[in-house]
Write a protein that holds these residues in place. Sequence first.
Motif, PDB file in Angstrom:
ATOM      1  N   GLY A 106     -63.676  -7.089 -10.992  1.00 21.07           N
ATOM      2  CA  GLY A 106     -63.603  -5.725 -10.490  1.00 21.07           C
ATOM      3  C   GLY A 106     -64.573  -4.782 -11.156  1.00 21.07           C
ATOM      4  O   GLY A 106     -65.190  -5.091 -12.173  1.00 21.07           O
ATOM      5  N   ALA A 143     -58.976  -6.117 -12.202  1.00 19.19           N
ATOM      6  CA  ALA A 143     -59.315  -5.309 -11.018  1.00 19.19           C
ATOM      7  C   ALA A 143     -58.390  -4.094 -10.919  1.00 19.19           C
ATOM      8  O   ALA A 143     -57.971  -3.705  -9.825  1.00 19.19           O
ATOM      9  CB  ALA A 143     -59.240  -6.156  -9.741  1.00 19.19           C
ATOM     10  N   GLU A 188     -59.502  -1.276  -8.653  1.00 24.06           N
ATOM     11  CA  GLU A 188     -59.271  -1.623  -7.242  1.00 24.06           C
ATOM     12  C   GLU A 188     -57.792  -1.469  -6.890  1.00 24.06           C
ATOM     13  O   GLU A 188     -57.446  -1.048  -5.773  1.00 24.06           O
ATOM     14  CB  GLU A 188     -59.751  -3.052  -6.970  1.00 24.06           C
ATOM     15  CG  GLU A 188     -61.263  -3.205  -6.851  1.00 24.06           C
ATOM     16  CD  GLU A 188     -62.006  -3.113  -8.172  1.00 24.06           C
ATOM     17  OE1 GLU A 188     -63.240  -2.938  -8.174  1.00 24.06           O
ATOM     18  OE2 GLU A 188     -61.357  -3.212  -9.243  1.00 24.06           O
TER      19      GLU A 188
END
Length: 733
Positions: free
Chosen positions: A529, A535, A538
């Motif tokens: 990410g 991540a 995200e």
Amino acid sequence: MRRTKMIGLLWLLVSTACLGQNLDLKHITQGAYRAEGVSGVMPAADGESYTKLSDDWKRVVRCSYKTGQEIETLFDVATARGEKIEFVEGYMMSPDGKRMLIQTQTESIYRHSFTAEYYIYSIANKKLVPLSKNGPQQTPLFSPDGTMIAFVRQNNIFLVKLLYDNAESQVTKDGKNNEVINGIPDWVNEEEFGNDRAMVFSADSKQLVWVRYDETAVKMFSMPMYRGLIPALEENSDYPGEYSYKYPVAGMDNARCSVWSFDIASRQTRQLQVPLDADGYISRIFTTKETQKILVLTLNRHQDCLRIYQLNPLSTVSQLLIEDKTPKYVKEDCSSWFQVTGKYMLLPSERDGWMHLYLYNLNGQLLRQVEQGNYEVSDVYGVDDATGDVYYASHELGTTEQHVYVAHANGKRECLTTEAGWNSAVFSNNYKYYIHTWSNLNTPPVVRLCGNGGKTLATLIDNQKLKEKLTNIQLGKRELFTFTTSEGIKLNGWMIKPADFNASKRYPVIMYQYSGPGSQQVKNAWGVGMNGQGAILEQYLCQQGFICVCVDGRGTGGRGADFEKCAYLRLGDLESKDQVEAALWLGQQSYIDKERIAIWGWSYGGFNTLMSMSEGRPVFRAGVAIAPVTSWRFYDTIYTERFMRTPKENPTGYSDCPISRVEKMHGALLLCHGTADDNVHLRNTAEYTEALVQADKDFRQLVYTNRNHSIYGGNTRNHLFRQCINFFKDELK
């Protein structure tokens, strides 16, 4: 208030605030969801233990490989006699284990280089004394016998003799800022060969050998520096200052490299005879167990021929041991993963189209290809001199998987890791044990101690606290996927959907990518990410109603030389096509709104964001380019020419860039750049925005005062990501 107390209070506040159902952007940028790891781990000489920094950065401890338990404290700021320091920012053990170098007051220079105040610590009498009282030092290095330390200050090499009351002498005197550098690489060699030291001792500790960089012919680049904040540069309060350094852009002059030796007893300096093109590179220098044999790795300017020479620091004579020619270019990994032991040289090479390992003796005779197949070696851990076994990591079980292997001298190979995901290792000096780190796309890292055969002996870190913290937050599942483009190219990707995903709805999409040669963003690992940490950024975007996607297109790594090097001489062409193809494929999915797809990226990812938004097919509603290259004519020699050759040799390839594509630019655009970016200069964004203006294209722009390529410091990273996310919200609503 002491620094540790402040950090502890901040962490408590952040941790408490994270118990809600939604993520907070500021907490993300403060690292509240960062996985725990072990700091400063180094294998000890006995093969049965390792050393590491304590969590509070105040002690260096020795731990057992069998249990993971502390055996003893080697250094403690509270009990050390003599000089007083508050924290240990790094350390180095002497070869004989009697002393340590303690690193403090670290000041970053570029990506790898820094200055620091070092202290010599005697383990027996617990006394701490300065390495030097004449100013900060760079890249200190113990002699093999542990009696001397060499270091660099202001481009010159100095030598401290520990048996003579730490007497300091100067080895070189021609070092001068922006002219001559001894023992450390210049900016471009440091950045693109990933190294901050260019000097070694001979095995008998009688000779010091180094690379000298003459950068007088390299053109200067200057950046304005303002007062700013955090830190405030008070010297620029009335008028802006400037930072000037040597930066060779593609096709221009590089520093001239030469190799020199210094006889410590006679104080005689000699230039060694290295057969090097006038514009060639020395990517690494190594000592060997043989007293009169130093190894240097050289590359021609096109970087398609790697040569390994042995040098005699007394006679100055050199001998070619290995020549490895590879179609198009030799990857930097071939230099950085190269290993030399008491018996062997281990060379990574793509000579058969895949990254594999080749074992040589010290005379340059090829003993065997260590392993082979249609997969890539992805890391190198070393060679056991006692057995001839080679330890490494590879993608043999799949491009998005990494496992740890041993290739035995008898030809048999073993996979030492069993769990699907991303595995890495740090081995003991005798290869009896290793510290194993494993994660996958949905599981934070687990750090274990393992025996040679892969058996777990102890678990050091399970990141259970992070797991528990994340269970209280609404998170979407991270998933890997593949698809085939209209050109028949199978590509890998990952996708994160909102926790309350409804398949009957149509969601806007934000595509993150990097896309640079040999890079890999799509893997079954936790640290993926835009901001890493599983991540987590995200996941924040998913809570705002977006689906997040990442696709590795052609030119990225892990899939062999043909897939990676198809972008040779035309950077951005195929990479942008594949991001457009990914957007088109996503638009065909029933749960995605094809009219609301955005793309973003940083550095090369910023470059490919602009290339993709001007590819010709208007699939992107919006894009964010952070610190983007906008013309390869503006970027450095080593990186750019590795993939593009020079502008004179490849004018067509250089002409296809975001600036030349500006008329085809489609979608709302936000550009972000730091004014003190020493890597991708603000010049890139300045020239691109002028092209946008003259093409009558609307855009938004953010400039961050005194921030480098990483754009951080104080509240900067939080502000940057908030602007980007608000931009996506505005444009994809």
